[in-house]
Design a protein around this motif. Sequence first.
Motif, PDB file in Angstrom:
ATOM      1  N   UNK A   1      -9.668   7.601 -10.312  1.00  0.00           N
ATOM      2  CA  UNK A   1     -10.846   7.845  -9.470  1.00  0.00           C
ATOM      3  C   UNK A   1     -11.720   8.958 -10.060  1.00  0.00           C
ATOM      4  N   UNK A   2     -11.102   9.934 -10.704  1.00  0.00           N
ATOM      5  CA  UNK A   2     -11.895  11.005 -11.320  1.00  0.00           C
ATOM      6  C   UNK A   2     -12.693  10.480 -12.513  1.00  0.00           C
ATOM      7  N   UNK A   3     -12.111   9.557 -13.250  1.00  0.00           N
ATOM      8  CA  UNK A   3     -12.855   8.961 -14.366  1.00  0.00           C
ATOM      9  C   UNK A   3     -14.129   8.298 -13.839  1.00  0.00           C
ATOM     10  N   UNK A   4     -14.010   7.566 -12.743  1.00  0.00           N
ATOM     11  CA  UNK A   4     -15.178   6.927 -12.123  1.00  0.00           C
ATOM     12  C   UNK A   4     -16.158   7.977 -11.596  1.00  0.00           C
ATOM     13  N   UNK A   5     -15.634   9.029 -10.991  1.00  0.00           N
ATOM     14  CA  UNK A   5     -16.488  10.083 -10.432  1.00  0.00           C
ATOM     15  C   UNK A   5     -17.366  10.711 -11.511  1.00  0.00           C
ATOM     16  N   UNK A   6     -16.785  10.950 -12.678  1.00  0.00           N
ATOM     17  CA  UNK A   6     -17.511  11.650 -13.739  1.00  0.00           C
ATOM     18  C   UNK A   6     -18.338  10.722 -14.628  1.00  0.00           C
ATOM     19  N   UNK A   7     -17.938   9.459 -14.762  1.00  0.00           N
ATOM     20  CA  UNK A   7     -18.672   8.555 -15.649  1.00  0.00           C
ATOM     21  C   UNK A   7     -19.645   7.664 -14.887  1.00  0.00           C
ATOM     22  N   UNK A   8     -19.218   7.081 -13.779  1.00  0.00           N
ATOM     23  CA  UNK A   8     -20.090   6.175 -13.027  1.00  0.00           C
ATOM     24  C   UNK A   8     -20.976   6.910 -12.018  1.00  0.00           C
ATOM     25  N   UNK A   9     -20.404   7.876 -11.307  1.00  0.00           N
ATOM     26  CA  UNK A   9     -21.189   8.626 -10.310  1.00  0.00           C
ATOM     27  C   UNK A   9     -21.867   9.850 -10.916  1.00  0.00           C
ATOM     28  N   UNK A  10     -21.499  10.189 -12.148  1.00  0.00           N
ATOM     29  CA  UNK A  10     -22.111  11.290 -12.883  1.00  0.00           C
ATOM     30  C   UNK A  10     -21.982  12.638 -12.165  1.00  0.00           C
TER      31      UNK A  10
ATOM     32  N   UNK B   1     -25.207  14.098  -4.509  1.00  0.00           N
ATOM     33  CA  UNK B   1     -25.842  13.701  -5.766  1.00  0.00           C
ATOM     34  C   UNK B   1     -26.796  14.747  -6.315  1.00  0.00           C
ATOM     35  N   UNK B   2     -27.228  15.685  -5.489  1.00  0.00           N
ATOM     36  CA  UNK B   2     -28.123  16.745  -5.964  1.00  0.00           C
ATOM     37  C   UNK B   2     -27.331  17.799  -6.726  1.00  0.00           C
ATOM     38  N   UNK B   3     -26.246  18.280  -6.107  1.00  0.00           N
ATOM     39  CA  UNK B   3     -25.405  19.290  -6.770  1.00  0.00           C
ATOM     40  C   UNK B   3     -24.319  18.680  -7.649  1.00  0.00           C
ATOM     41  N   UNK B   4     -24.237  17.344  -7.614  1.00  0.00           N
ATOM     42  CA  UNK B   4     -23.265  16.597  -8.429  1.00  0.00           C
ATOM     43  C   UNK B   4     -21.826  17.024  -8.136  1.00  0.00           C
ATOM     44  N   UNK B   5     -21.506  17.068  -6.833  1.00  0.00           N
ATOM     45  CA  UNK B   5     -20.171  17.461  -6.398  1.00  0.00           C
ATOM     46  C   UNK B   5     -19.606  16.443  -5.412  1.00  0.00           C
ATOM     47  N   UNK B   6     -18.308  16.539  -5.230  1.00  0.00           N
ATOM     48  CA  UNK B   6     -17.605  15.715  -4.253  1.00  0.00           C
ATOM     49  C   UNK B   6     -16.285  16.402  -3.935  1.00  0.00           C
ATOM     50  N   UNK B   7     -15.657  15.936  -2.862  1.00  0.00           N
ATOM     51  CA  UNK B   7     -14.289  16.360  -2.548  1.00  0.00           C
ATOM     52  C   UNK B   7     -13.401  15.134  -2.661  1.00  0.00           C
TER      53      UNK B   7
ATOM     54  N   UNK C   1       0.868  -1.178   0.000  1.00  0.00           N
ATOM     55  CA  UNK C   1       0.000   0.000   0.000  1.00  0.00           C
ATOM     56  C   UNK C   1       0.901   1.223   0.000  1.00  0.00           C
ATOM     57  N   UNK C   2       0.749   2.069  -1.008  1.00  0.00           N
ATOM     58  CA  UNK C   2       1.603   3.259  -1.077  1.00  0.00           C
ATOM     59  C   UNK C   2       0.842   4.535  -0.746  1.00  0.00           C
ATOM     60  N   UNK C   3      -0.491   4.435  -0.662  1.00  0.00           N
ATOM     61  CA  UNK C   3      -1.276   5.622  -0.369  1.00  0.00           C
ATOM     62  C   UNK C   3      -2.755   5.309  -0.342  1.00  0.00           C
ATOM     63  N   UNK C   4      -3.523   6.363  -0.172  1.00  0.00           N
ATOM     64  CA  UNK C   4      -4.974   6.250  -0.093  1.00  0.00           C
ATOM     65  C   UNK C   4      -5.585   7.396  -0.898  1.00  0.00           C
ATOM     66  N   UNK C   5      -6.666   7.087  -1.607  1.00  0.00           N
ATOM     67  CA  UNK C   5      -7.404   8.133  -2.318  1.00  0.00           C
ATOM     68  C   UNK C   5      -8.887   7.885  -2.093  1.00  0.00           C
ATOM     69  N   UNK C   6      -9.637   8.964  -1.903  1.00  0.00           N
ATOM     70  CA  UNK C   6     -11.058   8.803  -1.603  1.00  0.00           C
ATOM     71  C   UNK C   6     -11.876   9.957  -2.160  1.00  0.00           C
ATOM     72  N   UNK C   7     -13.116   9.633  -2.495  1.00  0.00           N
ATOM     73  CA  UNK C   7     -14.109  10.668  -2.795  1.00  0.00           C
ATOM     74  C   UNK C   7     -14.976  10.782  -1.555  1.00  0.00           C
ATOM     75  N   UNK C   8     -15.137  11.982  -1.032  1.00  0.00           N
ATOM     76  CA  UNK C   8     -15.943  12.152   0.169  1.00  0.00           C
ATOM     77  C   UNK C   8     -16.945  13.283  -0.039  1.00  0.00           C
ATOM     78  N   UNK C   9     -17.904  13.348   0.852  1.00  0.00           N
ATOM     79  CA  UNK C   9     -18.961  14.373   0.762  1.00  0.00           C
ATOM     80  C   UNK C   9     -19.620  14.361  -0.615  1.00  0.00           C
ATOM     81  N   UNK C  10     -19.932  13.175  -1.109  1.00  0.00           N
ATOM     82  CA  UNK C  10     -20.589  13.075  -2.418  1.00  0.00           C
ATOM     83  C   UNK C  10     -21.999  13.642  -2.306  1.00  0.00           C
TER      84      UNK C  10
END
Length: 117
Positions: A42-51, A14-20, A3-12
Amino acid sequence: ENLIGVITLKDIDNINKTSHIGTWIGHQYWGQGYNLLAKREILYKAFTELNLDYVFAGAKTSNIQSMKSQEKLPFMRIEVQKEFPDEQKKLESEVNAPCILNVVEKEMFLKYFLQTE
């Protein structure tokens, strides 16, 4: 594998379509391109899968290393605090420190992603 690091999407939101996005990479792995690789995936997933439309990234103004690593990313718009004051307030109250706010926008990111595929 290590494990070299951690990446996460938080505060998703879905109404305003935002995340941190939050990233931590072990010191010995800095400067080797992992920040770009991890964020790209992770950004590709955020924009394509999570919209989502916007993914915010921030850094304490005291964390020069974090600010510089975000500035290097070709798809990151830097210092957007005035455009998104509520997001900056949310971030600063979470970390209890002055912060800069950056953003990745769906359209700009996907254009970058397709050019690098």
